[in-house]
Design an enzyme around this catalytic site. Structure first.
Site, short mmCIF file in Angstrom:
data_model
loop_
_atom_site.label_atom_id
_atom_site.label_comp_id
_atom_site.label_asym_id
_atom_site.label_seq_id
_atom_site.Cartn_x
_atom_site.Cartn_y
_atom_site.Cartn_z
N ASP A 189 1.31 4.90 8.07
CA ASP A 189 1.59 6.00 9.00
C ASP A 189 2.84 6.77 8.58
OD1 ASP A 189 -0.58 5.45 10.52
OD2 ASP A 189 0.50 4.68 12.26
N ASN A 247 -2.20 1.01 2.68
CA ASN A 247 -2.25 0.28 3.95
C ASN A 247 -2.34 -1.23 3.70
OD1 ASN A 247 -2.13 2.25 5.96
ND2 ASN A 247 -4.31 2.71 5.82
N ASP A 291 -6.36 15.06 -0.45
CA ASP A 291 -6.67 13.70 0.00
C ASP A 291 -5.78 12.73 -0.77
OD1 ASP A 291 -9.33 12.07 1.32
OD2 ASP A 291 -8.18 11.02 -0.23
N ILE A 292 -5.18 11.80 -0.03
CA ILE A 292 -4.31 10.81 -0.69
C ILE A 292 -5.17 9.84 -1.49
CG2 ILE A 292 -2.55 9.04 -0.35
CD1 ILE A 292 -1.78 10.34 2.26
N GLU A 300 -6.32 10.73 6.12
CA GLU A 300 -5.35 10.98 5.04
C GLU A 300 -5.77 12.22 4.29
OE1 GLU A 300 -8.46 9.96 3.57
OE2 GLU A 300 -7.30 9.22 1.84
#
Ligand code: GH3
Ligand code: MG
Ligand code: MG
Ligand code: MG
Length: 331
Positions: free
Chosen positions: A221, A212, A204-205, A247
């Site tokens: 993206d 964002n 997971d980021i 993500e």
């Protein structure tokens, strides 16, 4: 040869302009004869595209692209009667081989043997033509079979493209959750059978929402796309790499020990954190970190592993990695 072609073309009423019969199909004639029916070959060349002659079934593919069988196979079954059995065998062989089964198959049947025509059709020939038929008939039948094969190819491609789309994440090109749901159990079973373990990583980021918010959703993206490529490029072909959420990524690694899994996870973590993602102007390279949870299943002696449980374990490990401060691996 030129003379033959000319005379055949005239005889068949083909237009003289070969360009108007631009190569339309790939045809292979299979016959033990060294120089079979030159008129026919020339007519086929003139009317339908590229025609090669081979002596045996196994030579068919040597004259064609390995993955790409000819459009049409022609068998002149006009040999002496004693060879009929061998020819029946050849037809059923071509029908069952993976590398030739998709080609159209046309058999030229000797005069006076209509029972052979039925036999060849029964064995899987797509069409038959009597030896004494006019060349026009032969050419027209061949042409129809070439078209049919090419239509089948196009349909098959469409179906495959559709299947591919159904299991692909459109943003990153990685596999999607649907594929994971179907395929993880099989990978796990294979690992168990092989007496080795399957490692599952959940990635997971970290603070992706902030990426964002800072750079905009389109830049987010592009980070996802670049991260996906970086993961894929740094794993083996046998490893499954999927985007299973916004993500979140899942990686499944067959034949992997706990130590190897931990090493791979940390290698990926460093590959992300050590090189910011350069999206070009106007952005400065974007620093990204990931958290990774790792779980293992299917080691020898273990019962049939439950892939949901492995994913839950990897999820739980990911949660611990987040709690431990992110940019780290937990097992
Ligand atoms: P954490 O370290 O706890 O994982 O923090 P986070 O911000 O990464 O986690 P959170 O779940 O709060 O936010 C995930 C964000 O990912 C929110 C959502 O807008 C964003 N996201 C999900 N899918 C996409 C996508 O396809 N493109 C972009 N650009 N953003 C996405
Ligand atoms: Mg998330
Ligand atoms: Mg989150
Ligand atoms: Mg996140």
């Amino acid at each position: 040869e030129l003379l033959l072609r000319d005379s055949t073309s005239r005889a068949l009423g083909f237009c003289d302009d070969r360009a108007s019969f631009a190569s339309t199909g790939r045809i292979t004639v299979i016959t033990p004869e060294a120089a079979p029916m030159p008129e026919l070959i020339c007519a086929l060349n003139a009317g339908l595209g590229d025609c090669v002659v081979v002596q045996t079934a196994s030579a068919v593919l040597r004259h064609n692209d390995e993955m790409d069988c000819p459009d049409l196979l022609i068998i002149p079954a006009t040999a002496p009667r004693g060879d009929a059995v061998a020819l029946f065998g050849l037809v059923s062989d071509l029908r069952s081989r993976v590398d030739t089964r998709l080609a159209s198959l046309l058999v030229m049947v000797p005069d006076g043997h209509p029972e052979a025509a039925a036999m060849f059709l029964d064995l899987g020939a797509d069409d038959v033509v009597m030896q004494n038929a006019l060349p026009q008939e032969m050419i027209l039948r061949a042409k129809a079979l070439v078209r049919r094969k090419q239509l089948h190819d196009a349909l098959r491609r469409n179906v495959l493209d559709g299947l591919q789309a159904a299991v692909t994440d459109p943003l990153t090109g990685l596999l999607n959750r649907r594929y994971v749901d179907h395929h993880l159990a099989r990978m796990s079973e294979q690992s168990t059978t092989a007496g080795s373990a399957l490692a599952v990583m959940m990635i997971d980021i970290d603070h992706f929402k902030a990426i964002n918010d800072t750079y905009g959703h389109p830049a987010g993206d592009r980070v996802l796309i670049a991260l996906a490529a970086r993961l894929r490029d740094n794993l083996r072909a046998v490893d499954l790499v999927a985007r299973i959420g916004g993500e979140e990524f899942l990686i499944a690694m067959p034949r992997t020990t706990a130590k190897q899994a931990q090493g791979a996870a940390d290698r990926l973590r460093r590959l992300v954190s050590q090189t910011p993602f350069d999206l070009g102007a106007p952005h400065d390279p974007i620093a990204v970190t990931i958290s990774v949870g790792v779980a293992l299943s299917g080691e020898a002696g273990q019962d049939q592993p439950d892939t949901h449980r492995i994913c839950d374990l990897a999820d739980a490990a990911l949660y611990r990695a987040k709690s431990a401060g992110r940019d780290c691996v937990a097992m």
